[in-house]
Scaffold this motif. Structure first.
Motif, mmCIF file in Angstrom:
data_model
loop_
_atom_site.group_PDB
_atom_site.id
_atom_site.type_symbol
_atom_site.label_atom_id
_atom_site.label_comp_id
_atom_site.label_asym_id
_atom_site.label_seq_id
_atom_site.Cartn_x
_atom_site.Cartn_y
_atom_site.Cartn_z
ATOM 1 N N SER A 85 33.094 54.794 -8.915
ATOM 2 C CA SER A 85 32.148 54.832 -10.043
ATOM 3 C C SER A 85 32.279 56.498 -10.489
ATOM 4 C CB SER A 85 30.962 54.846 -9.633
ATOM 5 O OG SER A 85 30.630 53.549 -9.157
ATOM 6 N N GLU A 86 33.063 57.472 -9.798
ATOM 7 C CA GLU A 86 33.196 58.751 -10.202
ATOM 8 C C GLU A 86 33.903 58.770 -11.690
ATOM 9 O OE1 GLU A 86 32.477 61.572 -8.108
ATOM 10 O OE2 GLU A 86 33.416 63.115 -9.408
ATOM 11 N N PRO A 87 33.121 59.708 -12.575
ATOM 12 C CA PRO A 87 33.721 59.335 -13.940
ATOM 13 C C PRO A 87 35.304 60.057 -13.806
ATOM 14 C CG PRO A 87 31.459 59.852 -14.017
ATOM 15 C CD PRO A 87 31.797 60.029 -12.469
ATOM 16 N N GLY A 167 25.487 48.366 -9.766
ATOM 17 C CA GLY A 167 25.546 49.554 -10.712
ATOM 18 C C GLY A 167 24.895 50.915 -10.371
ATOM 19 N N ALA A 168 25.105 51.346 -9.237
ATOM 20 C CA ALA A 168 24.535 52.635 -8.572
ATOM 21 C C ALA A 168 25.618 53.293 -8.133
ATOM 22 C CB ALA A 168 23.361 52.572 -7.822
ATOM 23 N N ILE A 170 25.651 56.214 -6.443
ATOM 24 C CA ILE A 170 25.263 56.847 -5.189
ATOM 25 C C ILE A 170 25.906 55.814 -4.024
ATOM 26 C CG2 ILE A 170 22.874 55.752 -5.435
ATOM 27 C CD1 ILE A 170 24.203 59.432 -4.154
ATOM 28 N N CYS A 171 25.877 54.800 -4.465
ATOM 29 C CA CYS A 171 26.231 53.739 -3.231
ATOM 30 C C CYS A 171 27.665 54.044 -3.017
ATOM 31 C CB CYS A 171 25.990 52.407 -3.732
ATOM 32 S SG CYS A 171 24.380 51.984 -3.696
ATOM 33 N N GLY A 186 19.809 51.949 -2.335
ATOM 34 C CA GLY A 186 20.954 52.825 -1.993
ATOM 35 C C GLY A 186 20.782 54.323 -1.972
ATOM 36 N N ARG A 334 27.422 65.637 -20.844
ATOM 37 C CA ARG A 334 27.805 64.422 -20.407
ATOM 38 C C ARG A 334 28.111 64.191 -19.093
ATOM 39 N NH1 ARG A 334 28.445 60.427 -24.584
ATOM 40 N NH2 ARG A 334 26.975 62.097 -25.599
ATOM 41 N N VAL A 335 28.811 65.160 -18.464
ATOM 42 C CA VAL A 335 28.990 65.241 -16.916
ATOM 43 C C VAL A 335 27.604 65.253 -16.216
ATOM 44 C CG1 VAL A 335 29.963 66.112 -14.876
ATOM 45 C CG2 VAL A 335 31.363 65.949 -17.129
ATOM 46 N N ARG A 337 24.611 64.707 -17.405
ATOM 47 C CA ARG A 337 23.741 63.654 -17.622
ATOM 48 C C ARG A 337 24.093 62.398 -16.742
ATOM 49 N NH1 ARG A 337 24.763 59.701 -22.880
ATOM 50 N NH2 ARG A 337 26.500 58.982 -21.371
ATOM 51 N N PHE A 338 25.373 62.245 -16.304
ATOM 52 C CA PHE A 338 25.799 61.071 -15.355
ATOM 53 C C PHE A 338 25.218 61.665 -13.924
ATOM 54 C CE2 PHE A 338 28.431 60.234 -11.748
ATOM 55 C CZ PHE A 338 28.644 58.862 -11.831
ATOM 56 N N HIS A 341 21.634 60.639 -14.370
ATOM 57 C CA HIS A 341 20.992 59.392 -14.565
ATOM 58 C C HIS A 341 21.231 58.553 -12.942
ATOM 59 C CE1 HIS A 341 22.256 55.201 -15.410
ATOM 60 N NE2 HIS A 341 21.390 55.025 -16.192
ATOM 61 N N CYS A 344 19.595 59.520 -6.881
ATOM 62 C CA CYS A 344 18.562 58.435 -6.436
ATOM 63 C C CYS A 344 17.162 58.912 -6.353
ATOM 64 C CB CYS A 344 19.174 58.097 -4.927
ATOM 65 S SG CYS A 344 18.816 59.314 -3.655
#
Lengths: 431, 206
Positions: A85-87, A167-168, A170-171, A186, A334-335, A337-338, A341, A344
């Motif tokens: 999930s890392e952009p 959809g997290a 951090i997992c 998570g 944008r980075v 914000r990720f 968001h 945890c």
């Protein structure tokens, strides 16, 4: 381009059926897993150590060493981390969809090495198609007797289960992943004491390896450690999967050896800049990594060491390229914000800090920046990661918070004028 | 007493059987509950608690932690637009605007007839085919504002019962992160990931 293809070889040669058991076996598949069945834990761990294989999930820690830390209590578990999930990162998706048996054979090898009878593949929830491909491959492997009871006719039982995330991001952190797999939120655990190799899944010894890491194992066995090491660079062995995205002509996943330069990667491999615009900056190793700029870094060799010495990291291999039309404040927003968001919420510096960083960047981009904001961004960042050093110092349980600082320090270092212009002009100078 | 029909209960038992501890099955069972009710109702989460041995409060705390577990009613089509860094660089924000305009549904909301839910999401792992869009988690890469509008019109006019990633990519997509090569035969039936073992695909037969 003439770089040796290893992990991507089968899918390149057999595009329509590289995911099937028939094609996998026709191209030498599951021979190495059978070999592993006759080897001891010590022999396999030693082999993987000697290969120099580093974890491909971002931390680049020796895979063999990680395995050697496994505590003696049993049952031990293997968890394959496919929570990509890392952009900027999309390499595991290709491995999962296009060559799932390669990973499953790696799982068998890793399981035998670590005396694991039950393995889990944690795939991010937004990847239903990769999960379906992997499940089909697992079903085929069970039917062939390569998974399940008495694999390959031995008395070794091995079960593999696909677990879909929710959809997290951090997992993707290994202790958060373990909590998630236990049916909890998570949230990362403190290390120490919760090192997975000692107190992991259900508090039992657990190995967490990335999809790409595990997919390397059959090749290390097949080629032998000398040939495998020779694929790469002295300190970074094997090949490495780069996910190149952004303003290049040919974005995509590229399997390359370490040691080429950023100029080669961006201008040769990825086709150069779209519309032949100027290169402004790039993120060398996923959203968590501090940025590089052409004036300083274009001819740097791509190795773990050289990248680290220059103040960044190769991380998950995600290279995000930005051309001269990019507003760096917007990109940083944008980075950040990720991370805001995906925080945890356990640790105050991360939860509050990322929220404030996002708000400040947003108001600067929107034209309501205050004179103090440039300084304030660094001050908040310093509270998340004291001293703003590289590698970052942590005030938090996991590295997510400090990762959000990377774009801020990058902009402060290379684009301070552009940031100031935003504030002085009351808006984006590039609009 | 379970609220779920017998076949769904069978599926729940199977899923629980895949883990050493029933508590681990909370996420797959939450997807199962979403398929039953279209979203996570309090009763659905209570049902999951009963099966897994969590308290209802624990199930709720898990459900609200993860972005894909939705505790409000959803539309038949969940349209997710990636606006993370790589997609933003190539126009993801414009694609989001087009989707919001075409559906009349802003980020995080659902229309009155429960046809569309719209959200902007963080990185979908499709950066080489940016900007990316998903409908019920089935991927379309290389979108543009025009194609995104056409996609929404198609969903509105045709109201397909299932959506297929290859089909949508062919009609409304562009450049991909890598060659998909292999035809995808499975379809999504609602706003949750289509994965057979979870009973959330037509093939899952729940």
């Amino acid at each position: 381009m003439s770089h040796a293809q290893v992990l991507f070889a089968r899918m390149a040669e057999h595009p329509t059926d590289s995911h099937t058991l028939v094609m996998y076996e026709a191209t030498g598949g599951y021979v190495q897993a059978r070999r592993a069945m006759d080897m001891t834990r010590d022999e396999i761990v030693e082999l993987v150590k000697t290969s120099g294989l580093l974890g491909r999930g971002g931390a680049a820690f020796s895979a063999g060493l990680k395995w050697s830390f496994l505590a003696p209590a049993r049952p031990a578990y293997l968890v394959v981390n496919g929570d990509e999930s890392e952009p900027g990162t999309f390499k595991d998706r290709q491995l999962l969809e296009r060559d799932p048996h390669q990973m499953i054979e790696g799982i068998i090898i890793a399981s035998v090495a670590n005396e694991v009878r039950e393995a889990f593949i944690y795939i991010r929830g937004e990847y239903p198609k990769p999960a379906r491909r992997v499940q089909q491959a697992i079903d085929e492997a069970y039917a062939a007797g390569y998974l399940g009871k008495g694999i390959f006719g031995t008395d070794y039982d091995l079960d593999v289960t696909v677990h879909l995330g929710g959809g997290a991001y951090i997992c993707g952190e290994e202790t958060a992943l373990i909590n998630s797999l236990e049916g909890k939120r998570g949230e990362p655990r403190l290390k120490p004491p919760y090192f997975p190799a000692a107190k992991g899944l259900y508090m039992m010894p657990t190995i967490v390896n990335n999809v790409e890491t595990v997919s390397n194992l059959p090749h290390i066995f097949e080629m032998g450690t000398d040939d495998y090491r020779a694929l790469g660079h002295a300190t970074d062995t094997g090949t490495f999967l780069f996910s190149v995205s952004g303003h290049v002509k040919e974005p995509g996943n590229y399997e390359l050896p370490h040691g080429i330069t950023w100029r080669e990667l961006i201008f040769d491999v990825a086709g150069g800049m779209r519309e032949d615009r100027g290169l402004k900056a790039w993120i060398p190793g996923g959203a968590s990594a501090p940025w590089f700029v052409p004036e300083h870094h274009l001819d740097l060799e791509i190795t773990k060491e050289a990248t680290g010495a220059a103040g960044s990291m190769l991380g998950s291999g995600a290279v995000v390229v930005m051309d001269e039309t990019t507003c760096v404040v917007k990109a940083a927003e944008r980075v950040v914000r990720f991370f805001s968001h995906e925080s945890c919420g356990q640790c105050t510096p991360c939860r509050e800090g990322t929220t404030w960083l996002e708000m400040i960047l947003r108001r600067i981009e929107a034209g309501s920046g205050r004179p103090i904001d440039a300084e304030l961004l660094l001050d908040v960042s310093d509270n998340i990661s004291p001293g703003l050093t590289w590698p970052p110092k942590q005030t938090t349980i996991c590295p997510l918070g400090p990762s959000a600082v990377s774009p801020i320090t990058s902009v402060a270092k290379y684009f301070a004028d552009e940031l100031r212009q935003h504030i002085v002009q009351g808006g984006c100078p590039l609009d | 007493m379970s609220l779920w029909p017998a076949d769904v209960q069978e599926r729940a038992k199977e899923l629980i059987g895949r883990y050493p501890d029933p508590k681990s099955a909370v996420m797959p069972l939450l997807y199962l509950a979403m398929r039953q009710d279209g979203y996570l109702t309090e009763a659905g989460m209570g049902e999951v608690a009963g099966w897994t041995g969590h308290t209802p409060a624990q199930v709720q705390s898990v459900a609200t932690f993860y972005g894909m577990f939705k505790t409000e009613p959803l539309g038949q089509y969940l349209v997710s637009v990636c606006t993370s860094i790589s997609c933003m660089l190539l126009g993801g924000d414009d694609v989001l605007e087009a989707v919001e305009e075409a559906t009349g549904v802003p980020h995080g909301e659902t229309d009155a007839e429960r046809l569309f839910s719209v959200e902007h999401v963080e990185c979908l792992g499709a950066c080489g085919g940016a900007p990316a869009v998903q409908v019920n988690y089935e991927l379309i890469e290389g979108s543009t504002p025009d194609q995104a509008r056409a996609l929404c019109r198609w969903l509105q006019d045709e109201r397909p019962e299932v959506v297929n990633t290859d089909d949508m990519q062919e009609r409304f997509g562009g450049r991909r992160s890598f060659d998909w090569a292999i035809a995808e035969s499975e379809n999504a039936v609602g706003p949750y990931p289509a994965f057979g073992p979870y009973g959330t695909t037509p093939g899952g037969e729940v």
